[in-house]
Motif scaffolding. Structure first.
Motif, PDB file in Angstrom:
ATOM      1  N   GLN A   1       0.573   4.284   1.094  1.00  9.40           N
ATOM      2  CA  GLN A   1       0.675   5.021   2.347  1.00  9.40           C
ATOM      3  C   GLN A   1       1.576   4.293   3.345  1.00  9.40           C
ATOM      4  O   GLN A   1       2.340   4.922   4.086  1.00  9.40           O
TER       5      GLN A   1
ATOM      6  N   GLY B   1      -9.809   4.166  -0.291  1.00 10.82           N
ATOM      7  CA  GLY B   1      -9.611   2.966   0.517  1.00 10.82           C
ATOM      8  C   GLY B   1     -10.893   2.502   1.186  1.00 10.82           C
ATOM      9  O   GLY B   1     -11.180   1.297   1.231  1.00 10.82           O
TER      10      GLY B   1
ATOM     11  N   ASN C   1      -5.033   1.257   7.426  1.00  5.04           N
ATOM     12  CA  ASN C   1      -4.559   0.355   6.374  1.00  5.04           C
ATOM     13  C   ASN C   1      -4.598  -1.104   6.805  1.00  5.04           C
ATOM     14  O   ASN C   1      -4.561  -2.000   5.957  1.00  5.04           O
TER      15      ASN C   1
ATOM     16  N   TYR D   1      -7.151   9.545  -0.541  1.00  5.95           N
ATOM     17  CA  TYR D   1      -6.639   8.209  -0.215  1.00  5.95           C
ATOM     18  C   TYR D   1      -7.595   7.500   0.735  1.00  5.95           C
ATOM     19  O   TYR D   1      -7.910   6.305   0.547  1.00  5.95           O
TER      20      TYR D   1
ATOM     21  N   LEU E   1       1.365  -0.116  -9.101  1.00  3.79           N
ATOM     22  CA  LEU E   1       2.022   0.342  -7.885  1.00  3.79           C
ATOM     23  C   LEU E   1       3.476   0.735  -8.107  1.00  3.79           C
ATOM     24  O   LEU E   1       4.091   1.337  -7.223  1.00  3.79           O
TER      25      LEU E   1
ATOM     26  N   LEU F   1       0.839  -1.196   0.000  1.00  2.00           N
ATOM     27  CA  LEU F   1       0.000   0.000   0.000  1.00  2.00           C
ATOM     28  C   LEU F   1       0.878   1.252   0.000  1.00  2.00           C
ATOM     29  O   LEU F   1       1.819   1.353   0.789  1.00  2.00           O
TER      30      LEU F   1
ATOM     31  N   ALA G   1      -6.010  -3.926   4.058  1.00  2.00           N
ATOM     32  CA  ALA G   1      -5.174  -5.085   3.740  1.00  2.00           C
ATOM     33  C   ALA G   1      -5.918  -6.382   4.030  1.00  2.00           C
ATOM     34  O   ALA G   1      -5.886  -7.333   3.222  1.00  2.00           O
TER      35      ALA G   1
END
Length: 495
Positions: free
Chosen positions: A144, A262, A316, A258, A354, A142, A320
């Motif tokens: 971030q 997400g 996050n 973001y 990515l 990720l 995930a």
């Protein structure tokens, strides 16, 4: 029957029973810990120096953590109380391993690696080994996470502590042992003391337990642990409220997109039947910790702007877990299908997408400012004996990380330096004295805000700008990330 014929039977009767063979421990736990941890360390070390630059907040960490513990505490009475524990931790690390740039950032790399292993274990506990491995691998990819794994601030440490507090919560639900709840509470409290907005994860945990309909004794145990966390955090929250000017720079949500992307992706993943193997459903854990902390900050921002994406970095964990569980669900559906290649194609495309963000995150331009570039520009433009003028005091704190950049110049506004005054930017002279000192110099190097930024309105900075405008002319300007460094020369023309 003879005695000899009976002997073997009697011997067999007195033999001790053969103990049952213990089942060999499954390697799944080791895999979901080691593989994500290794990947996170590799990504964290990749380009960690960012061309030997640091941005403003890191520069503050660097210079404050090099002070004595007593000075750090006295500084926290004036400003940055919310980061005092982190400065103290970094002071100890600098004392053990030296005060270089790598030492500043390596704790964040290691903390984020520990967080990745915790995400893997959460996935294993809630949905099985494949979900654990996938979630643990998604987490360090990720953007971030990659960004804050390479910053000398507290956010990676907070993320790691919240991750393992979440794992302690999941383990405590079926066990109900008091010591497990004590571990959960102490881990959460430590996270909150490193950054008080970690308390928002506590709210998400409470919602998880309610939605999961856990037994009442579990809710009572969590409530007791949560009350302990709040009580332990209360003194920090009360005293730091008096330093609210620290967040006055937040004019609106910072990097809101973001969080929104997400949250939307995570909720869509949660719509799939992800299953339940652990004491709480994976979705019931992941969605609240992904959505609620950021949402609460946004609601608070209606009164006072507070939303910054790094303040809820631990969200996050949720995305995930949800992405890992969704990929496992998609794999199970497509395993017997001739369309399985679609999943592999989508995974390759996602990884390729990515690459560019990962590359850009390892450049100095990826941060909102570059304190090292500001110091370099001052050193290159200044001559021995020139005056140095910080039109905004925060630039003095940024350049203090490398005093050699400004050693040959005279700080025109400084009355007391940051260390002796136990502040970040020092204490400045009254406005009239600053103007008088400026007129003693024929050449001044001024560090100013970028073009278009609102001008400071305090008396000292108004005196600086008006004196430059009336008595000096601009000789040349160097534009760097986050500031302008302008050389002014005295205008001797009476007109």
């Amino acid at each position: 029957m003879s005695v000899d014929e009976r002997a073997p039977a009697m011997d067999e009767a007195v033999l001790p029973p053969v103990p049952a063979r213990r089942r060999a421990p499954s390697p799944a736990g080791a895999v979901v810990v080691i593989v994500p941890l290794t990947l996170t360390i590799a990504l964290g070390l990749w380009g960690i120096r960012r061309k030997n630059t640091m941005w403003g907040d890191e520069a503050v960490t660097y210079q404050v953590a090099h002070r004595d513990l007593s000075q750090i505490w006295l500084t926290a009475q004036h400003i940055d109380l919310v980061h005092a524990l982190h400065y103290a931790v970094m002071h100890g690390i600098f004392g053990l391993f030296g005060g270089g740039l790598l030492t500043l950032r390596l704790p964040s790399v290691l903390a984020m690696s520990v967080a990745a292993s915790g995400v893997g274990l959460l996935g294993l506990r809630l949905a099985g080994p494949r979900v654990g491995l996938l979630a643990g691998l998604v987490f360090p990819l990720l953007p971030q996470v990659q960004k804050y794994a390479q910053e000398g601030r507290s956010y990676a440490m907070v993320c790691a502590l919240v991750t393992w507090a979440t794992y302690a919560l999941v383990v405590s639900v079926p066990q109900r042992a008091r010591w497990r709840w004590a571990v959960y509470g102490s881990t959460m409290l430590l996270a909150c003391l490193l950054h008080e907005f970690a308390v928002l994860a506590l709210v998400a945990h409470g919602v998880t337990l309610v939605v999961s309909r856990v037994p009442r004794p579990v809710l009572r145990a969590w409530s007791a642990a949560a009350a302990g966390v709040v009580a332990g955090l209360a003194p920090l929250a009360i005293f730091s409220a008096g330093q609210s000017e620290q967040v006055s720079w937040i004019g609106g949500p910072v990097r809101l997109q973001y969080f929104v992307v997400g949250a939307v992706v995570g909720v869509v993943c949660a719509l799939a039947p992800l299953g339940r193997r652990g004491p709480v459903p994976l979705s019931a854990l992941a969605v609240p910790i992904l959505v609620l902390p950021g949402l609460l900050l946004l609601i608070t921002s209606l009164v006072k702007p507070l939303f910054v994406d790094r303040y809820v970095l631990f969200g996050n964990i949720g995305i995930a877990l949800l992405l890992g569980a969704w990929m496992d669900y998609f794999h199970r559906r497509q395993r017997a299908s001739h369309n399985a290649w679609i999943a592999w194609t989508a995974a390759v495309v996602a990884l390729a997408a990515l690459v560019q963000p990962s590359l850009s995150l390892r450049t100095p331009q990826s941060r909102s400012n570059d304190a090292t570039a500001i110091g370099d520009a001052v050193r290159e433009e200044g001559r021995p004996g020139d005056g140095l003028l910080y039109v905004s005091g925060r630039y003095r704190a940024w350049t203090a990380a490398d005093p050699e950049d400004t050693r040959s110049l005279t700080d025109l506004a400084l009355a007391q330096d940051p260390v002796s005054s136990n502040t970040l930017a020092g204490v400045e002279l009254p406005a009239q004295e600053i103007a008088a000192r400026m007129l003693e110099f024929d050449r001044i190097v001024a560090v100013r805000d970028p073009a278009g930024a609102p001008a400071p309105t305090d008396p000292q900075n108004e005196a600086k700008t008006s004196t430059l405008r009336r008595h000096f002319r601009e000789y040349g300007t160097t534009h760097v990330n986050g500031a302008r460094v302008t050389v002014y020369v005295r205008d001797r023309d009476p007109s």
